[in-house]
Design a protein around this motif. Sequence first.
Motif, mmCIF file in Angstrom:
data_model
loop_
_atom_site.group_PDB
_atom_site.id
_atom_site.type_symbol
_atom_site.label_atom_id
_atom_site.label_comp_id
_atom_site.label_asym_id
_atom_site.label_seq_id
_atom_site.Cartn_x
_atom_site.Cartn_y
_atom_site.Cartn_z
ATOM 1 N N PHE A 130 0.743 -1.153 0.044
ATOM 2 C CA PHE A 130 -0.082 -0.061 0.027
ATOM 3 C C PHE A 130 0.895 1.060 -0.027
ATOM 4 C CE2 PHE A 130 -3.656 -2.175 2.568
ATOM 5 C CZ PHE A 130 -4.045 -2.622 1.493
ATOM 6 N N ARG A 131 0.628 2.183 -0.871
ATOM 7 C CA ARG A 131 1.340 3.551 -0.859
ATOM 8 C C ARG A 131 0.299 4.744 -0.616
ATOM 9 N NH1 ARG A 131 5.227 2.914 -5.229
ATOM 10 N NH2 ARG A 131 5.516 5.169 -5.310
ATOM 11 N N THR A 182 5.870 6.827 0.687
ATOM 12 C CA THR A 182 5.527 6.630 2.046
ATOM 13 C C THR A 182 4.481 5.373 1.774
ATOM 14 O OG1 THR A 182 3.911 8.151 1.855
ATOM 15 C CG2 THR A 182 5.946 8.754 3.006
ATOM 16 N N PHE A 183 4.448 4.387 2.648
ATOM 17 C CA PHE A 183 3.767 3.067 2.832
ATOM 18 C C PHE A 183 2.471 3.619 3.661
ATOM 19 C CE2 PHE A 183 8.192 1.020 2.390
ATOM 20 C CZ PHE A 183 7.929 1.058 0.842
ATOM 21 N N GLY A 184 1.342 3.198 2.834
ATOM 22 C CA GLY A 184 0.086 3.514 3.756
ATOM 23 C C GLY A 184 -0.453 2.103 4.442
ATOM 24 N N ASP A 185 -1.669 2.465 4.998
ATOM 25 C CA ASP A 185 -2.331 1.504 5.789
ATOM 26 C C ASP A 185 -3.622 1.015 5.482
ATOM 27 O OD1 ASP A 185 -0.120 1.389 8.096
ATOM 28 O OD2 ASP A 185 -0.989 3.376 8.559
ATOM 29 N N THR A 186 -4.399 1.481 4.474
ATOM 30 C CA THR A 186 -5.348 0.958 4.020
ATOM 31 C C THR A 186 -5.645 0.948 2.426
ATOM 32 O OG1 THR A 186 -6.302 3.394 3.494
ATOM 33 C CG2 THR A 186 -6.538 2.314 5.597
ATOM 34 N N LEU A 187 -6.474 -0.008 1.962
ATOM 35 C CA LEU A 187 -6.671 -0.261 0.415
ATOM 36 C C LEU A 187 -7.130 1.139 0.074
ATOM 37 C CD1 LEU A 187 -6.670 -1.789 -2.140
ATOM 38 C CD2 LEU A 187 -9.154 -2.481 -1.294
ATOM 39 N N GLU A 188 -8.215 1.693 0.663
ATOM 40 C CA GLU A 188 -8.880 2.841 -0.071
ATOM 41 C C GLU A 188 -7.522 4.038 -0.347
ATOM 42 O OE1 GLU A 188 -12.527 5.777 0.409
ATOM 43 O OE2 GLU A 188 -12.488 4.059 1.539
ATOM 44 N N ARG A 232 -9.825 6.488 -11.970
ATOM 45 C CA ARG A 232 -10.937 5.597 -11.083
ATOM 46 C C ARG A 232 -10.789 4.309 -11.869
ATOM 47 N NH1 ARG A 232 -15.718 9.781 -10.138
ATOM 48 N NH2 ARG A 232 -16.517 8.921 -11.798
ATOM 49 N N CYS A 233 -10.937 4.017 -13.151
ATOM 50 C CA CYS A 233 -11.167 2.626 -13.580
ATOM 51 C C CYS A 233 -9.825 1.714 -13.313
ATOM 52 C CB CYS A 233 -11.260 2.555 -15.308
ATOM 53 S SG CYS A 233 -9.943 3.599 -16.185
ATOM 54 N N ASN A 234 -8.701 2.481 -12.863
ATOM 55 C CA ASN A 234 -7.700 1.699 -12.585
ATOM 56 C C ASN A 234 -7.794 1.696 -11.052
ATOM 57 O OD1 ASN A 234 -6.829 1.603 -15.262
ATOM 58 N ND2 ASN A 234 -5.753 3.619 -15.048
ATOM 59 N N ALA A 235 -8.688 2.056 -10.339
ATOM 60 C CA ALA A 235 -8.678 2.152 -8.896
ATOM 61 C C ALA A 235 -9.859 0.918 -8.336
ATOM 62 C CB ALA A 235 -8.757 3.415 -8.310
ATOM 63 N N ILE A 236 -9.909 -0.054 -9.015
ATOM 64 C CA ILE A 236 -10.700 -1.126 -8.394
ATOM 65 C C ILE A 236 -9.865 -2.235 -8.029
ATOM 66 C CG2 ILE A 236 -12.792 -2.452 -9.111
ATOM 67 C CD1 ILE A 236 -12.979 -0.949 -11.805
ATOM 68 N N ALA A 237 -10.354 -3.040 -7.090
ATOM 69 C CA ALA A 237 -9.485 -4.045 -6.484
ATOM 70 C C ALA A 237 -10.378 -5.262 -6.301
ATOM 71 C CB ALA A 237 -8.905 -3.612 -4.986
ATOM 72 N N VAL A 238 -9.556 -6.370 -6.054
ATOM 73 C CA VAL A 238 -10.333 -7.680 -5.948
ATOM 74 C C VAL A 238 -9.613 -8.337 -4.867
ATOM 75 C CG1 VAL A 238 -11.033 -10.085 -6.912
ATOM 76 C CG2 VAL A 238 -11.150 -7.951 -8.294
ATOM 77 N N GLU A 239 -10.104 -8.554 -3.648
ATOM 78 C CA GLU A 239 -9.758 -8.996 -2.467
ATOM 79 C C GLU A 239 -9.544 -10.457 -2.776
ATOM 80 O OE1 GLU A 239 -8.992 -9.543 2.285
ATOM 81 O OE2 GLU A 239 -10.752 -8.327 1.528
ATOM 82 N N LEU A 240 -8.340 -11.296 -2.769
ATOM 83 C CA LEU A 240 -8.096 -12.797 -2.862
ATOM 84 C C LEU A 240 -7.674 -13.374 -1.636
ATOM 85 C CD1 LEU A 240 -5.540 -12.259 -5.824
ATOM 86 C CD2 LEU A 240 -7.946 -12.665 -6.140
ATOM 87 N N HIS A 241 -8.876 -14.094 -1.430
ATOM 88 C CA HIS A 241 -8.804 -14.878 0.239
ATOM 89 C C HIS A 241 -8.139 -16.024 0.162
ATOM 90 C CE1 HIS A 241 -11.828 -11.811 1.232
ATOM 91 N NE2 HIS A 241 -12.611 -12.049 0.236
ATOM 92 N N THR A 299 -13.428 -11.134 -3.441
ATOM 93 C CA THR A 299 -14.458 -9.997 -3.489
ATOM 94 C C THR A 299 -14.090 -8.625 -4.214
ATOM 95 O OG1 THR A 299 -14.903 -10.754 -0.876
ATOM 96 C CG2 THR A 299 -15.614 -8.591 -1.454
ATOM 97 N N PHE A 300 -15.111 -8.165 -4.726
ATOM 98 C CA PHE A 300 -14.762 -7.106 -5.500
ATOM 99 C C PHE A 300 -14.975 -6.048 -4.701
ATOM 100 C CE2 PHE A 300 -15.315 -9.880 -9.336
ATOM 101 C CZ PHE A 300 -14.669 -9.176 -10.214
ATOM 102 N N LEU A 301 -14.151 -4.989 -4.810
ATOM 103 C CA LEU A 301 -14.076 -3.816 -3.958
ATOM 104 C C LEU A 301 -13.799 -2.435 -4.923
ATOM 105 C CD1 LEU A 301 -11.598 -5.164 -1.503
ATOM 106 C CD2 LEU A 301 -14.082 -4.899 -1.174
ATOM 107 N N ASP A 302 -14.627 -1.565 -4.767
ATOM 108 C CA ASP A 302 -14.994 -0.387 -5.473
ATOM 109 C C ASP A 302 -15.130 0.881 -4.795
ATOM 110 O OD1 ASP A 302 -14.739 1.024 -7.878
ATOM 111 O OD2 ASP A 302 -16.778 0.682 -8.369
ATOM 112 N N PRO A 303 -14.398 1.469 -3.976
ATOM 113 C CA PRO A 303 -14.791 2.531 -3.053
ATOM 114 C C PRO A 303 -14.695 3.733 -3.987
ATOM 115 C CG PRO A 303 -12.443 2.034 -2.740
ATOM 116 C CD PRO A 303 -13.134 0.869 -3.623
#
Length: 499
Positions: free
Chosen positions: A116-117, A131-137, A146-155, A161-165
Amino acid sequence: MGPQGATGGADAVDPKVRRMAMLAAADQAIGKESDILDSLAAAFSEAGYHLYLVGGSVRDALLGRLGEDLDFTTDARPEATREILDAWADVVWDTGIEFGTLSAERHGRQVEITTFRADTYDQVSRNPEVTFGDTLEGDLVRRDFRCNAIAVELHGDGSRTFLDPLGGFEDCVAGVLDTPGAPEVSFGDDPLRMLRACRFSSQLGFDVAPRVREALNEMADEIERITVERITVELNKLIGGADPSRGIDLMVDSGLADLVIPEISDMKMTQDEHRQHKDVYQHSLQVMRQAIDQEAPGEPDLVLRWAALLHDCGKPATRSYNEQGNVTFYQHEVVGSKLVRRRLKKLKFPKKTIQEISQLVYLHMRFHGYGEGKWTDSAVRRYVTDAGDLLERLNKIVRADCTTRNRRKAARLARACDSLEERIVELAEKEDLARVRPDLDGNEIMEILDLQPGKQVGQAWNYLKELRLESGPMEREDAILALKKWWHEQEEKEQHDGA
């Protein structure tokens, strides 16, 4: 125009149906990578970290075009990522570890994982304070669009899970490029994103949001903060896209082209009152599109595309009017070739690429010096010899250069192209057109004329090459007689000049 995906244009399908279809297509595409994704996700999960497929990988999956490049982000710090990958991968590269990025390969597949950045920019350079971040958002909001700011959490259990904040999925559905925050801030952080907007317009077929277009127009001169090497990378990606005309139009309309490659926008010439010449800019885009239509399947031919786009870039500097008041562009191919060499050199294109593109621009009018069915053997030899390895590309540009709406004229030009290519094949069956060389080499010339190595040998060699081009292959005895006759004439001329 909507995004280019498996489900067709956005305007042709109900948005709800399109959303469902895109999600299903993405889930299926990502699922096909389960062999590598499941084990990687499990490795991070077992170590107590989260792993997300992110960026262009998710966007392309939604658009039905997921490739082999897979990008990930994680809450694991680089040292922890390195430890996980050392146990999971066959090979690990840590050349980007300073920026939180590590690359790895397992069973022939490569992945790239970045912590995370939460970078900060000084709005002067494009080099962030990493600097390194602490959250996905927090990581997603710093991305370019924004079209490049979508994530898929891999369990770890293989689910996802698709995540699109930030609403990037809706942008993909609508075929729109918009920034996560205010575009003025985004482009101020990194002006290269303005060229990336043009590039994504070409690659994805997306339109830019009104506020993004406004920011492009107002901030174009900020591109001068970017190194020429990075600009050139984006330009090549743009012209290699599915529809480069879209990206080029955006680059020209925003003023970016004036700053990075003004030879393109300069072709937007005001037509004379009698409209005696075509809109050179639109004509050049059409020629490029028609050249692309002739490309072989596979990777885009960047040399062909650049040459087709820039083939008439010498016209603005050569436009004139003759005594009858008709518009002329005498020697625009010569001027254009020089302009291309100068610009591509500034953009630090490879020397070979510069030579190939500029030579195609220089030669693109050669065909028009001959009418239908009027190609002599000598003319064919010279055309093939001058084109060399560029012959196939040159023929494609010649065909693409016909954009007339006059069907008879178009048919006549097509017949002339067919005739030339037939003549090349016919002559190639009799001669080695790929290597037109004199019938005597340098050593033979020195022996026959009793010369030492020097300028005179080169002059004799050039004479024999011209003779070869004009007359075709000669018997050795005939070549020797021709050489001796020419040499005798040179000696007589020297004696006369010295008298």
